[in-house]
Design a protein around this motif. Structure first.
Motif, mmCIF file in Angstrom:
data_model
loop_
_atom_site.group_PDB
_atom_site.id
_atom_site.type_symbol
_atom_site.label_atom_id
_atom_site.label_comp_id
_atom_site.label_asym_id
_atom_site.label_seq_id
_atom_site.Cartn_x
_atom_site.Cartn_y
_atom_site.Cartn_z
ATOM 1 N N PRO A 90 15.804 -9.188 -9.436
ATOM 2 C CA PRO A 90 14.913 -10.060 -10.205
ATOM 3 C C PRO A 90 13.457 -9.753 -9.848
ATOM 4 N N ASP A 91 12.531 -10.341 -10.562
ATOM 5 C CA ASP A 91 11.115 -10.103 -10.285
ATOM 6 C C ASP A 91 10.717 -10.621 -8.911
ATOM 7 N N ALA A 92 11.383 -11.667 -8.468
ATOM 8 C CA ALA A 92 11.222 -12.188 -7.110
ATOM 9 C C ALA A 92 12.555 -12.813 -6.719
ATOM 10 N N HIS A 93 12.823 -12.864 -5.415
ATOM 11 C CA HIS A 93 14.095 -13.431 -4.955
ATOM 12 C C HIS A 93 13.861 -14.369 -3.783
ATOM 13 N N VAL A 94 14.533 -15.529 -3.818
ATOM 14 C CA VAL A 94 14.465 -16.492 -2.714
ATOM 15 C C VAL A 94 15.873 -16.913 -2.334
ATOM 16 N N THR A 95 16.032 -17.290 -1.075
ATOM 17 C CA THR A 95 17.311 -17.815 -0.629
ATOM 18 C C THR A 95 17.553 -19.186 -1.233
ATOM 19 N N ASP A 96 16.503 -20.002 -1.256
ATOM 20 C CA ASP A 96 16.569 -21.311 -1.916
ATOM 21 C C ASP A 96 15.151 -21.712 -2.315
ATOM 22 N N LEU A 97 15.001 -22.927 -2.818
ATOM 23 C CA LEU A 97 13.717 -23.333 -3.402
ATOM 24 C C LEU A 97 12.706 -23.814 -2.370
ATOM 25 N N THR A 98 13.087 -23.840 -1.093
ATOM 26 C CA THR A 98 12.092 -24.141 -0.068
ATOM 27 C C THR A 98 11.054 -23.025 0.023
ATOM 28 N N GLN A 99 11.380 -21.861 -0.530
ATOM 29 C CA GLN A 99 10.473 -20.713 -0.453
ATOM 30 C C GLN A 99 9.527 -20.622 -1.649
ATOM 31 N N VAL A 100 9.502 -21.660 -2.478
ATOM 32 C CA VAL A 100 8.644 -21.668 -3.662
ATOM 33 C C VAL A 100 7.649 -22.829 -3.569
ATOM 34 N N ARG A 101 6.362 -22.511 -3.685
ATOM 35 C CA ARG A 101 5.332 -23.550 -3.748
ATOM 36 C C ARG A 101 4.692 -23.504 -5.129
ATOM 37 N N VAL A 102 4.569 -24.658 -5.749
ATOM 38 C CA VAL A 102 4.069 -24.758 -7.119
ATOM 39 C C VAL A 102 2.619 -25.244 -7.104
ATOM 40 N N GLU A 103 1.780 -24.531 -7.850
ATOM 41 C CA GLU A 103 0.380 -24.922 -7.981
ATOM 42 C C GLU A 103 0.031 -25.022 -9.463
ATOM 43 N N ALA A 104 -0.511 -26.178 -9.855
ATOM 44 C CA ALA A 104 -0.987 -26.352 -11.226
ATOM 45 C C ALA A 104 -2.432 -25.870 -11.287
ATOM 46 N N ALA A 105 -2.671 -24.827 -12.054
ATOM 47 C CA ALA A 105 -4.017 -24.244 -12.127
ATOM 48 C C ALA A 105 -4.887 -25.023 -13.105
ATOM 49 N N GLU A 106 -6.203 -24.880 -12.953
ATOM 50 C CA GLU A 106 -7.137 -25.623 -13.802
ATOM 51 C C GLU A 106 -7.045 -25.202 -15.260
ATOM 52 N N ASP A 107 -6.610 -23.962 -15.519
ATOM 53 C CA ASP A 107 -6.509 -23.494 -16.904
ATOM 54 C C ASP A 107 -5.196 -23.898 -17.575
ATOM 55 N N GLY A 108 -4.401 -24.704 -16.902
ATOM 56 C CA GLY A 108 -3.146 -25.174 -17.479
ATOM 57 C C GLY A 108 -1.945 -24.322 -17.131
ATOM 58 N N SER A 109 -2.176 -23.215 -16.459
ATOM 59 C CA SER A 109 -1.061 -22.354 -16.078
ATOM 60 C C SER A 109 -0.402 -22.870 -14.794
ATOM 61 N N ILE A 110 0.759 -22.299 -14.498
ATOM 62 C CA ILE A 110 1.518 -22.657 -13.308
ATOM 63 C C ILE A 110 1.541 -21.427 -12.401
ATOM 64 N N ARG A 111 1.116 -21.614 -11.162
ATOM 65 C CA ARG A 111 1.183 -20.531 -10.190
ATOM 66 C C ARG A 111 2.321 -20.810 -9.224
ATOM 67 N N LEU A 112 3.195 -19.831 -9.075
ATOM 68 C CA LEU A 112 4.311 -19.926 -8.140
ATOM 69 C C LEU A 112 4.014 -19.042 -6.937
ATOM 70 N N HIS A 113 3.917 -19.648 -5.771
ATOM 71 C CA HIS A 113 3.715 -18.915 -4.535
ATOM 72 C C HIS A 113 5.090 -18.770 -3.884
ATOM 73 N N ILE A 114 5.588 -17.548 -3.824
ATOM 74 C CA ILE A 114 6.978 -17.299 -3.453
ATOM 75 C C ILE A 114 7.051 -16.495 -2.171
ATOM 76 N N ASP A 115 7.641 -17.103 -1.152
ATOM 77 C CA ASP A 115 7.916 -16.387 0.098
ATOM 78 C C ASP A 115 9.277 -15.732 -0.077
ATOM 79 N N GLU A 116 9.282 -14.462 -0.426
ATOM 80 C CA GLU A 116 10.532 -13.804 -0.816
ATOM 81 C C GLU A 116 11.493 -13.640 0.355
ATOM 82 N N ALA A 117 12.795 -13.684 -0.005
ATOM 83 C CA ALA A 117 13.846 -13.531 0.990
ATOM 84 C C ALA A 117 13.889 -12.101 1.499
#
Length: 220
Positions: A193-220
Motif C-alpha cells: 500500500p502507499d503506507a502501512h501501519v500495524t494499527d491506527l495508533t500510528q496515524v495522527r490526523v491534522e485538519a489543515a486550514e485549506d480544508g484538507s486532511i493531513r495524515l501523519h503516519i508512523d509506518e510499521a
C-alpha cells in the motif's frame, strides 16, 4: 523513522480488520461453513477477508450455482450478525474516529447494514453518517464500486480520497478506484500500500486550514 505525510480531502474506511477486529467471529463462522462443504478451513480463511460472502463462496466453489451462494450468504450474514463475541476495536480506532468526526469520511464495507451496525456497536465505535454497505453495490470488492460510491456521496474525486484497508481484495479495490491506500494490520503488509501501519495508533490526523486532511503516519 520520520512520519509519512499524506494529504487528502476525504477518507474512506473499511470496517473489518481496519476499524474493528472481528477475526474471531469470521474464523468461527467460515471454518464451520468450509467443513460443512468439504473444504480445507485454513485454505478458505486465506480468501474470506474483504469480500462479500457470496463472492468468497464463488472463489471456493467455482462450479456451484450462484443462487446457492446467495442463499448461503444470507445464512452466513445472520450468523455473523448474531455473534459479536470477541469483536473489539482495532488499536487506536476510538481516538482515530474521534479525530475525524468533523472531517469528510465514509464507511465502505462488504458487510450489510445489520452486520456493520452490530460490529461497530460491539466495538463501541461511532457509525459514520455516510456509509456504503453490501446492499448498495452490485459488485463485491475487489471491484471499486463501493469506494467510488463513497467518494461520490462525499462529493470528492477519487484522487482526493485515501482508503484505509486491511485485505488484498480491499486494497485492490482502492487502487482500482484510483485512490491512495493506507494498509492496516498484518494482511496488508505484503501488499505494497502507499503506507502501512500495524494499527491506527500510528496515524495522527491534522485538519489543515485549506480544508484538507493531513495524515501523519508512523509506518510499521
Amino acid at each position: 523513522m520520520p512520519a509519512t505525510v499524506l494529504t487528502a480531502h476525504a477518507l474512506l474506511l473499511d470496517m473489518d480488520g481496519t476499524l474493528v477486529n472481528s477475526d474471531a467471529v469470521v474464523e468461527r463462522c467460515w471454518r464451520r461453513w468450509a467443513i460443512e462443504h468439504g473444504l480445507d478451513p485454513e485454505a478458505a480463511l486465506k480468501v474470506v477477508h474483504g469480500r462479500q460472502g457470496y463472492a468468497t463462496m464463488a472463489v471456493l466453489l467455482p462450479d456451484r450455482p450462484v443462487e446457492e451462494n446467495y442463499a448461503d450468504n444470507r445464512v452466513m450474514l445472520a450468523e455473523e450478525t448474531a455473534d459479536v463475541e470477541g469483536v473489539v476495536p482495532i488499536g487506536g480506532a476510538p481516538a482515530f474516529m474521534a479525530a475525524i468526526a468533523e472531517l469528510p469520511h465514509a464507511l465502505v464495507t462488504s458487510a450489510d447494514t445489520a452486520l456493520a451496525t452490530a460490529r461497530m456497536g460491539a466495538a463501541e465505535l461511532p457509525m459514520p453518517v455516510v456509509r456504503v454497505t453490501a446492499e448498495q453495490v452490485g459488485a463485491s470488492k475487489p471491484d471499486p464500486e463501493g469506494f467510488l460510491k463513497g467518494a461520490a456521496e462525499l462529493g470528492f474525486d477519487a484522487a482526493d480520497c485515501i482508503v484505509f484497508e486491511d485485505s488484498e481484495a480491499g486494497i485492490a479495490a482502492g487502487r482500482a478506484a484510483g485512490m491512495r491506500v493506507v494498509g492496516v494490520g498484518p494482511r496488508a503488509a505484503a501488499l505494497a500500500p502507499d503506507a502501512h501501519v500495524t494499527d491506527l495508533t500510528q496515524v495522527r490526523v491534522e485538519a489543515a486550514e485549506d480544508g484538507s486532511i493531513r495524515l501523519h503516519i508512523d509506518e510499521a
